[in-house]
Design an enzyme around this catalytic site. Sequence first.
Site, short mmCIF file in Angstrom:
data_model
loop_
_atom_site.label_atom_id
_atom_site.label_comp_id
_atom_site.label_asym_id
_atom_site.label_seq_id
_atom_site.Cartn_x
_atom_site.Cartn_y
_atom_site.Cartn_z
CB SER A 159 -0.92 -0.06 1.24
OG SER A 159 -1.57 1.15 1.25
CE1 TYR A 161 -4.03 -1.81 5.06
CE2 TYR A 161 -3.29 0.45 4.62
CZ TYR A 161 -3.67 -1.05 4.40
OH TYR A 161 -3.78 -1.20 2.75
#
Length: 277
Positions: free
Chosen positions: A169, A182
């Site tokens: 990501s 995350y």
Amino acid sequence: MSNTEATGPGRVLHQPMTAHYPEMAGKVAVITGAARGMGARFAAGLATRGVHVVAGDLDDAAMTATADELSAALAAESVADEPGRIVPSTLDVTRAEDHVALARRAIDEFGRIDFWVNNAGIFPFAEVPDVTPEQIRATLSVNVEGVLFGAQAAAARMRPGSAIVNMASVSAVRVRRGRAAYCSSKAAVAHLTESLAVELGDQGIRVNSIAPGYIDTEMTRWIQDDAPALEKALAAVPLHRIGSPEEVFGVLLFLLSDSARYVTGHSLAVDGGSRHV
């Protein structure tokens, strides 16, 4: 959203990718987290190009329903190649033995594994003082251990020339408030990808990752439904729009293809340039 360009702030381009790699027809891919979202799009796109897909997900009922829906759509479409089969399977990515079973399913069904896509992941929210031991453990278990276990199961059965793609990501390099668990997990995925590329290169296996930014998925629906949040998000994207799953799929297609046969150890951003802002 239709396949035409949406108008206004945050418009998304959903036109299908026209890229076609004929050498991929007849090959076999394993995709985790494939019952919905990006994973389901990956399965559909590869099968359209003649790739057989073993699709795994923790939600067995949803995975079966998605596989049936995609297979019916493929049968009704007119595609250049004979479409690939989509075989659903149950998978808990936190269990190494489940990855081994998924790999065996692919071998039993098709006799080989050419591509493995570690797509499954979770996206928890908590400010730093509120991150619990359970949350950080679950996030690292799904997002990092799930990638490692998948790569291990794949590499044990792959031939030289095969490819693994992990989902990282842009959050691996950009901090987002409330996403400490995350962001740290995706930074680990990006670095794990490099380690895997170095070690599995001895077997002729390529390993890369994709680092999406703001993409039109359920994860970003709240941003698109909140005008101030959307305006702030787009201000940090040089292309000033949200990306589409189709645009992430285009990068996956390239990384799996022979066009990327000398590309390994990279995390390729699909973020409209936001990592630079």
